[in-house]
Design an enzyme around this catalytic site. Structure first.
Site, PDB file in Angstrom:
ATOM      1  N   GLU A 141      -2.757  16.128 -17.305  1.00 42.34           N
ATOM      2  CA  GLU A 141      -1.492  15.649 -16.756  1.00 42.34           C
ATOM      3  C   GLU A 141      -0.599  16.810 -16.313  1.00 42.34           C
ATOM      4  O   GLU A 141      -0.260  17.677 -17.129  1.00 42.34           O
ATOM      5  CB  GLU A 141      -0.739  14.844 -17.822  1.00 42.34           C
ATOM      6  CG  GLU A 141       0.655  14.398 -17.382  1.00 42.34           C
ATOM      7  CD  GLU A 141       1.482  13.827 -18.516  1.00 42.34           C
ATOM      8  OE1 GLU A 141       2.412  13.060 -18.233  1.00 42.34           O
ATOM      9  OE2 GLU A 141       1.202  14.149 -19.695  1.00 42.34           O
ATOM     10  N   ASP A 176       1.821  10.589 -14.339  1.00 46.29           N
ATOM     11  CA  ASP A 176       3.123  10.250 -14.895  1.00 46.29           C
ATOM     12  C   ASP A 176       4.126  10.188 -13.745  1.00 46.29           C
ATOM     13  O   ASP A 176       4.382  11.184 -13.075  1.00 46.29           O
ATOM     14  CB  ASP A 176       3.538  11.304 -15.920  1.00 46.29           C
ATOM     15  CG  ASP A 176       4.806  10.940 -16.654  1.00 46.29           C
ATOM     16  OD1 ASP A 176       5.858  10.776 -15.981  1.00 46.29           O
ATOM     17  OD2 ASP A 176       4.780  10.833 -17.891  1.00 46.29           O
ATOM     18  N   GLN A 202       1.907   6.650 -16.618  1.00 44.66           N
ATOM     19  CA  GLN A 202       3.091   6.535 -17.467  1.00 44.66           C
ATOM     20  C   GLN A 202       4.331   6.391 -16.594  1.00 44.66           C
ATOM     21  O   GLN A 202       4.348   6.800 -15.426  1.00 44.66           O
ATOM     22  CB  GLN A 202       3.230   7.759 -18.376  1.00 44.66           C
ATOM     23  CG  GLN A 202       2.127   7.837 -19.429  1.00 44.66           C
ATOM     24  CD  GLN A 202       2.181   9.103 -20.247  1.00 44.66           C
ATOM     25  OE1 GLN A 202       2.456  10.184 -19.739  1.00 44.66           O
ATOM     26  NE2 GLN A 202       1.901   8.987 -21.544  1.00 44.66           N
ATOM     27  N   GLU A 238       6.672   5.811 -21.447  1.00 43.95           N
ATOM     28  CA  GLU A 238       7.019   7.071 -22.088  1.00 43.95           C
ATOM     29  C   GLU A 238       8.461   7.430 -21.732  1.00 43.95           C
ATOM     30  O   GLU A 238       8.728   8.418 -21.048  1.00 43.95           O
ATOM     31  CB  GLU A 238       6.054   8.190 -21.671  1.00 43.95           C
ATOM     32  CG  GLU A 238       6.148   9.402 -22.590  1.00 43.95           C
ATOM     33  CD  GLU A 238       5.263  10.550 -22.158  1.00 43.95           C
ATOM     34  OE1 GLU A 238       4.673  11.194 -23.037  1.00 43.95           O
ATOM     35  OE2 GLU A 238       5.161  10.811 -20.949  1.00 43.95           O
TER      36      GLU A 238
END
Length: 255
Positions: A141, A176, A202, A238
């Site tokens: 990530e 993300d 996320q 998140e």
């Protein structure tokens, strides 16, 4: 509509970690993720997960000395033995808890340092091979430098290059949305371009990392795009609740 997983490291912090599984289930979540399970025996975590009737979406490999500021070992020259130990611990936990993905966190190291690059590449190959043998997915990530200054992997194109180098079907990108917007913007086109390589997604609002629908992005359009690209996994929530976890969950009824 995407399926959402509660991030138990950021949500439901009003109660102790092991009690957050039941709290997430009580609020309608079907899955959870978190940073690390290693403060508890894997069997205990698995029991709480099963009792709550939840699926496990993802957790991270051990980070090194988190309290001292370490954020992963993969790109740290001279720490390969510790990385190998962390990898084996993560796989052992993953087998007991039953997670489909492990996130290999890179660590704080200069992204242009040849030694850090070589170390990261070697450790990624090792982790890819071992998770492949164990039948567990592996994700990497990119993380923005505002939230995590000095993090080695802070560019989506660099992450995609590493994935292409490894050429392993179970190695994927952790996309993300919060980090993507801060690093590059162009979230929807990024989702489309990376669709075939995304292993986990996320979400948090930008810029304050609170609940979706509260920031600068049109999260409803993003959720529609996640459906449109055919993503079948969970979307990890998140984010840091602005006031309280339960108080902030009204956004889920609005998407």
């Amino acid at each position: 509509m995407p399926r959402f997983a509660a991030n138990l490291s950021m949500m439901f912090t009003e109660v102790p970690f092991l009690d957050r599984f039941a709290a997430a289930a009580d609020c309608g979540f079907e899955a959870v993720e978190y940073l690390f399970p290693y403060d508890h025996a894997a069997e205990v975590v698995a029991e709480r997960l099963g009792t709550a009737g939840l699926a496990q979406a993802l957790f991270n490999m051990p980070p090194g000395d988190w309290i001292a500021g370490e954020r992963g070992l993969a790109a740290l020259p001279g720490r390969q033995v510790e990385f190998q130990q962390a990898l084996e611990m993560a796989i052992a936990y993953a087998r007991v808890i039953g997670t489909p993905h492990l996130h290999m966190i890179a660590g704080i190291a200069p992204a242009t340092d040849p030694k850090a690059i070589a170390t990261y590449r070697d450790n990624l190959k090792r982790a890819t091979d071992r998770t492949g043998e164990a039948g567990i997915g592996l994700v990497i990530e990119p993380i923005n430098g505002r939230d995590m200054p000095g993090y080695f992997l802070s560019d989506f194109n660099q992450a995609l290059d590493f994935i292409a180098e490894m050429d392993a079907p179970h190695l994927k990108l952790q996309f993300d949305i919060y980090h993507r917007q801060i690093l590059h913007g162009d979230v929807i086109m990024g989702l489309r371009a990376c669709a075939a390589l995304i292993g986990h997604i996320q979400i948090a609002s930008v810029p304050d990392r609170h609940e979706p629908l509260t920031g600068e992005l049109d999260d409803r359009k993003i959720f529609a795009e996640i459906d449109a690209i055919g993503y079948q996994g969970y979307v990890g929530c998140e984010y840091r609740p602005a006031l309280g976890t339960r108080e902030g969950l009204s956004w889920m009824a609005m998407v």
